[in-house]
Design an enzyme around this catalytic site. Structure first.
Site, PDB file in Angstrom:
ATOM      1  N   ARG A  72      13.999 -71.477  -5.960  1.00 12.50           N
ATOM      2  CA  ARG A  72      12.665 -70.900  -6.138  1.00 12.50           C
ATOM      3  C   ARG A  72      12.793 -69.384  -6.289  1.00 12.50           C
ATOM      4  O   ARG A  72      13.648 -68.763  -5.671  1.00 12.50           O
ATOM      5  CB  ARG A  72      11.795 -71.188  -4.911  1.00 12.50           C
ATOM      6  CG  ARG A  72      11.474 -72.632  -4.700  1.00 12.50           C
ATOM      7  CD  ARG A  72      10.481 -72.807  -3.562  1.00 12.50           C
ATOM      8  NE  ARG A  72      11.030 -72.490  -2.259  1.00 12.50           N
ATOM      9  CZ  ARG A  72      10.860 -71.368  -1.593  1.00 12.50           C
ATOM     10  NH1 ARG A  72      10.107 -70.404  -2.100  1.00 12.50           N
ATOM     11  NH2 ARG A  72      11.407 -71.165  -0.419  1.00 12.50           N
ATOM     12  N   TYR A 213      13.983 -75.394 -12.424  1.00 17.97           N
ATOM     13  CA  TYR A 213      14.553 -75.809 -11.133  1.00 17.97           C
ATOM     14  C   TYR A 213      13.498 -76.130 -10.082  1.00 17.97           C
ATOM     15  O   TYR A 213      12.528 -75.387  -9.906  1.00 17.97           O
ATOM     16  CB  TYR A 213      15.465 -74.700 -10.579  1.00 17.97           C
ATOM     17  CG  TYR A 213      16.435 -75.228  -9.538  1.00 17.97           C
ATOM     18  CD1 TYR A 213      17.680 -75.725  -9.908  1.00 17.97           C
ATOM     19  CD2 TYR A 213      16.093 -75.270  -8.190  1.00 17.97           C
ATOM     20  CE1 TYR A 213      18.561 -76.238  -8.971  1.00 17.97           C
ATOM     21  CE2 TYR A 213      16.968 -75.782  -7.239  1.00 17.97           C
ATOM     22  CZ  TYR A 213      18.211 -76.262  -7.641  1.00 17.97           C
ATOM     23  OH  TYR A 213      19.070 -76.777  -6.703  1.00 17.97           O
ATOM     24  N   LYS A 222       5.808 -77.666  -4.091  1.00 19.67           N
ATOM     25  CA  LYS A 222       5.386 -76.427  -3.437  1.00 19.67           C
ATOM     26  C   LYS A 222       4.102 -75.869  -4.067  1.00 19.67           C
ATOM     27  O   LYS A 222       3.224 -75.348  -3.372  1.00 19.67           O
ATOM     28  CB  LYS A 222       6.498 -75.388  -3.512  1.00 19.67           C
ATOM     29  CG  LYS A 222       7.805 -75.820  -2.875  1.00 19.67           C
ATOM     30  CD  LYS A 222       7.644 -76.131  -1.413  1.00 19.67           C
ATOM     31  CE  LYS A 222       8.981 -76.470  -0.767  1.00 19.67           C
ATOM     32  NZ  LYS A 222       8.831 -76.765   0.665  1.00 19.67           N
ATOM     33  N   HIS A 242       3.666 -76.929   5.724  1.00 21.57           N
ATOM     34  CA  HIS A 242       5.097 -77.088   5.434  1.00 21.57           C
ATOM     35  C   HIS A 242       5.743 -77.744   6.653  1.00 21.57           C
ATOM     36  O   HIS A 242       6.447 -77.099   7.435  1.00 21.57           O
ATOM     37  CB  HIS A 242       5.679 -75.691   5.176  1.00 21.57           C
ATOM     38  CG  HIS A 242       7.059 -75.688   4.602  1.00 21.57           C
ATOM     39  ND1 HIS A 242       7.901 -74.611   4.714  1.00 21.57           N
ATOM     40  CD2 HIS A 242       7.742 -76.613   3.901  1.00 21.57           C
ATOM     41  CE1 HIS A 242       9.042 -74.868   4.103  1.00 21.57           C
ATOM     42  NE2 HIS A 242       8.970 -76.083   3.614  1.00 21.57           N
ATOM     43  N   SER A 264      12.347 -72.986   5.176  1.00 18.79           N
ATOM     44  CA  SER A 264      13.204 -73.699   4.238  1.00 18.79           C
ATOM     45  C   SER A 264      14.648 -73.753   4.745  1.00 18.79           C
ATOM     46  O   SER A 264      15.168 -72.754   5.252  1.00 18.79           O
ATOM     47  CB  SER A 264      13.188 -72.984   2.894  1.00 18.79           C
ATOM     48  OG  SER A 264      11.870 -72.812   2.478  1.00 18.79           O
ATOM     49  N   CYS A 266      16.106 -75.124   7.278  1.00 15.27           N
ATOM     50  CA  CYS A 266      16.382 -74.989   8.715  1.00 15.27           C
ATOM     51  C   CYS A 266      16.501 -76.356   9.376  1.00 15.27           C
ATOM     52  O   CYS A 266      16.321 -76.483  10.579  1.00 15.27           O
ATOM     53  CB  CYS A 266      15.282 -74.188   9.408  1.00 15.27           C
ATOM     54  SG  CYS A 266      15.528 -72.429   9.337  1.00 15.27           S
ATOM     55  N   ASP A 289       9.018 -82.687   4.497  1.00 21.67           N
ATOM     56  CA  ASP A 289       8.750 -81.321   4.016  1.00 21.67           C
ATOM     57  C   ASP A 289       7.277 -80.899   4.084  1.00 21.67           C
ATOM     58  O   ASP A 289       6.998 -79.740   4.348  1.00 21.67           O
ATOM     59  CB  ASP A 289       9.247 -81.187   2.574  1.00 21.67           C
ATOM     60  CG  ASP A 289       9.390 -79.747   2.122  1.00 21.67           C
ATOM     61  OD1 ASP A 289       9.845 -78.919   2.933  1.00 21.67           O
ATOM     62  OD2 ASP A 289       9.035 -79.439   0.975  1.00 21.67           O
ATOM     63  N   ARG A 382      20.970 -79.804  -4.544  1.00 26.60           N
ATOM     64  CA  ARG A 382      19.961 -80.753  -4.011  1.00 26.60           C
ATOM     65  C   ARG A 382      20.264 -82.193  -4.387  1.00 26.60           C
ATOM     66  O   ARG A 382      20.860 -82.463  -5.436  1.00 26.60           O
ATOM     67  CB  ARG A 382      18.587 -80.396  -4.605  1.00 26.60           C
ATOM     68  CG  ARG A 382      18.094 -78.994  -4.253  1.00 26.60           C
ATOM     69  CD  ARG A 382      17.430 -78.981  -2.920  1.00 26.60           C
ATOM     70  NE  ARG A 382      17.214 -77.631  -2.409  1.00 26.60           N
ATOM     71  CZ  ARG A 382      16.477 -77.382  -1.331  1.00 26.60           C
ATOM     72  NH1 ARG A 382      15.879 -78.355  -0.674  1.00 26.60           N
ATOM     73  NH2 ARG A 382      16.344 -76.149  -0.895  1.00 26.60           N
TER      74      ARG A 382
HETATM   75  O1  O2Y Z   1      14.998 -74.213  -4.446  1.00 28.32           O
HETATM   76  C1  O2Y Z   1      14.113 -75.044  -4.661  1.00 28.32           C
HETATM   77  O2  O2Y Z   1      13.467 -75.038  -5.689  1.00 28.32           O
HETATM   78  C2  O2Y Z   1      13.823 -76.057  -3.681  1.00 28.32           C
HETATM   79  S1  O2Y Z   1      13.037 -75.388  -2.325  1.00 28.32           S
HETATM   80  C3  O2Y Z   1      12.682 -76.702  -1.282  1.00 28.32           C
HETATM   81  C4  O2Y Z   1      12.981 -77.990  -1.659  1.00 28.32           C
HETATM   82  C5  O2Y Z   1      12.683 -79.025  -0.800  1.00 28.32           C
HETATM   83  C6  O2Y Z   1      12.070 -78.753   0.375  1.00 28.32           C
HETATM   84  N1  O2Y Z   1      11.767 -77.491   0.734  1.00 28.32           N
HETATM   85  C7  O2Y Z   1      12.099 -76.472  -0.055  1.00 28.32           C
HETATM   86  C8  O2Y Z   1      11.728 -75.116   0.451  1.00 28.32           C
HETATM   87  O3  O2Y Z   1      12.094 -74.106  -0.108  1.00 28.32           O
HETATM   88  O4  O2Y Z   1      11.038 -75.064   1.487  1.00 28.32           O
HETATM   89 MN    MN Z   2      10.385 -76.932   2.257  1.00 30.68          MN
END
Ligand code: O2Y
Ligand code: MN
Length: 600
Positions: A72, A213, A222, A242, A264, A266, A289, A382
């Site tokens: 992200r 991505y 999200k 979350h 994220s 953790c 999540d 992932r």
């Molecule tokens: O990097 C990404 O795009 C994935 S981020 C993500 C994926 C699954 C669950 N939680 C997260 C997060 O960043 O909290």
């Molecule tokens: Mn998450």
């Protein structure tokens, strides 16, 4: 294909996007296995996907992203509310009209040479009161197959849209039009400065451009289920958080439902699938999540998992840390940015064994040897796995009515200061604990820079769709609405280390010991000792039976580090000042009360 809907609003929107983005063709998705298989076969053909060995990893595929598109991008994520003050200090803001003008220029012709997919999906069980119907338009077949797993993609959603005339429009493009004769790259995307992950909360609208991505592109997750949904929930009196959701069942069969917020990467997925080491107690997974929660007719708070799959962090997932996650992706899974082994299986760092044959193809698509010392899988690589493939999925995980939440848990990764567990004095104190949760940052966000401690209210900093101060106030308002039926609140820290860097707490399955203590508190079975920061276990109440923990390590885990907290309090005040006059008075009262207790 003829459009499988007569809904004018939807047809008009799809036509408008087609005109703007000029794809070569439009395909309406139906969520079928045939569609999934066809898209995978096409991507294997173009070299975007690698089919894994059918015997080792049935019906599974691996993808490698562009090295610039691996997570992200918070710096390019926007809450474009009409008024800047409604986005608040935790969000990037651009005037919605200005942002639309900028993005329309990027979207113009952006799907040239590509197929535009129209994906009808539901977040939450289709037709549930709390579920939301949405459409994602995308030019990425990778997004379509991931959405098949992560959301409920179905033409039934089109039926509901016909009836309700209501859906959340989500527009996505990888931002890489193809000129006549131009060969596609393996993972098309746009440069960072052209990436935009834009949310228009007043219109329930999402526009994403330039990244293929995860959270940037699978817009149900999200963008919809947290950023847009939190804004809707704030307006409508429910909660989009979350949080993982789990059911913890006692040997007598009493069920407790726990929703836990951690930043994220953790360990939310690990906790959601935990294998209890407390005899007779078992965990079942509802979500790993995101939780959507609404007060029910009996006044309690009911939660659903709006997702249908897990988009879990691969590195560190092993038979030891999370066998249930490994089992979930044993078949029918998608892997992104992991190592593909010589025998066409997958591998990542800390999977519990060395890479078979000493190497394979790494996440950058190069020949790789483990002996090189370079990482083979990206730290944010992932697996996308179906929730119904999880051996400990709760039988009620798709109950449209949700499950009643007994306990909220907040936490973060703090190697010092914060003890293993403490309980809030009251729901309002719990809201304060959630608002001031802090963590040392992780790999899930690309661009946080060199920050040592990040305050992360409710683990929602990157996901709050409106002003963080109003968001905190919404938590207090929910507490008032729920009254004595509000969940009990706790704060945990699994990540304490000794000065020489040794973990103080074994974590993983043994975290069930802490959950059991929480349930005993809810049941009124055990007393607690009052400390400056909250209520803590009396020695002997949190079972350590069978654990080899030195007395001094346990004392450290249970210590309230007054000086450490005074320092955190100073940082906390500076952080909370960012929310200006939108900081709820109840937060300031809790700060004062904590300060008085620390000085007392
Ligand atoms: O990097 C990404 O795009 C994935 S981020 C993500 C994926 C699954 C669950 N939680 C997260 C997060 O960043 O909290
Ligand atoms: Mn998450």
């Amino acid at each position: 294909m003829n459009a499988p809907t007569t809904n004018k609003k939807l047809l008009d929107w799809v036509a408008e996007i087609e005109t703007m983005c000029t794809p070569d063709q439009v395909v309406w998705c139906d969520g079928s296995t045939e569609e999934y298989d066809r898209l995978m076969a096409e991507m294997v053909e173009t070299g975007m996907a690698i089919k894994l060995d059918e015997a080792k990893r049935p019906n599974s595929y691996a993808f490698n992203s562009d090295p610039s598109d691996v997570a992200r991008v918070e710096s390019r994520t926007y809450i474009a509310s009409v008024k800047e003050e409604d986005a608040g200090p935790t969000n990037n803001w651009i005037d919605p009209n200005e942002l639309k003008e900028t993005m329309k220029k990027l979207y113009a012709g952006c799907m040239k040479g590509r197929t535009m997919y129209v994906i009808p999906f539901s977040m939450g069980p289709i037709g549930s009161d709390i579920a939301k119907n949405a459409i994602e338009i995308t030019d990425s077949p990778y997004v379509v197959v991931n959405m098949h797993i992560m959301a409920r993609v179905s033409t039934d959603v089109l039926g509901l849209i016909e009836k309700t005339d209501d859906f959340i429009p989500c527009l996505h493009s990888v931002g890489a039009p193809l000129e006549e004769g131009q060969t596609d790259s393996r993972w098309p995307c746009a440069p960072l400065e052209d990436k935009y992950i834009a949310h228009f909360p007043e219109e329930n609208l999402i526009w994403s451009y330039g990244s293929g991505y995860g959270g940037n592109a699978l817009l149900g997750k999200k963008c919809l289920a947290l950023r847009i949904a939190s804004a809707m929930a704030g307006r409508e009196g429910w909660m989009a958080e979350h949080m993982l959701i789990l059911r913890f069942t006692s040997p007598e069969g009493k069920q407790y439902h726990i929703a836990a917020a951690f930043p994220s990467a953790c360990g939310k997925t690990n906790l959601a699938m935990l294998q209890s080491t407390v005899p007779g107690w078992k965990v079942e997974t509802i979500g790993d999540d995101i939780a959507w929660m609404k007060p029910g007719a009996d006044g309690r708070l009911y939660a659903i998992n709006p997702e249908a799959g897990f988009f879990g962090v691969a590195p560190g997932t092993s038979e030891n840390s999370n066998p249930m996650a490994l089992a979930s992706c044993a078949s029918d899974a998608i892997f992104t940015n992991v190592v593909v082994t010589a025998d066409k299986d997958v591998w990542w760092e800390d999977m519990g064994y060395d890479c078979p044959n000493g190497g394979g193809i790494d996440w950058k698509n190069n020949e790789w040897a483990q002996a090189s010392g370079e990482k083979g899988a990206h730290p944010n690589s992932r697996f996308t796995a179906r929730a119904d493939h999880c051996p400990v999925i709760c039988p009620d995980w798709e109950d449209p009515a949700g499950v009643p939440i007994d306990i909220f848990v907040f936490g973060g990764k703090r190697t010092s200061t914060v003890p293993l567990v403490h309980e809030a004095f009251s729901f309002d104190h719990g809201v304060f604990m959630g608002a001031t949760a802090s963590s040392e940052p992780t790999a899930a966000a690309l661009d946080l820079g060199n920050v040592s401690l990040r305050f992360d209210p409710y683990a929602m900093t990157p996901f709050m769709g409106y002003h963080g101060g109003d968001y905190m106030q919404h938590w207090f308002d929910m507490g008032e609405k729920l009254g004595d039926k509000a969940p009990r609140c706790f704060y945990v820290n699994w990540f304490r280390k000794t000065d020489d860097g040794k973990w103080l707490w074994p974590g993983f399955g043994d975290n069930s010991r802490v959950l059991k203590w929480m349930c005993d508190r809810v049941e009124g079975k055990v007393e607690a000792r009052e400390t400056a920061i909250g209520l803590m276990p009396i020695d002997g109440d949190l079972t350590l039976e069978g654990l080899d923990i030195a007395a001094e390590d346990w004392a450290e885990l249970m210590k309230v580090d007054i000086d450490g907290y005074k320092k955190t309090l100073a940082d906390m005040k500076a952080y909370l000042a960012k929310f200006g006059d939108k900081l709820p008075a109840k937060i300031s009262e809790q700060v004062d009360a904590l300060e008085a207790r620390l000085n007392g």
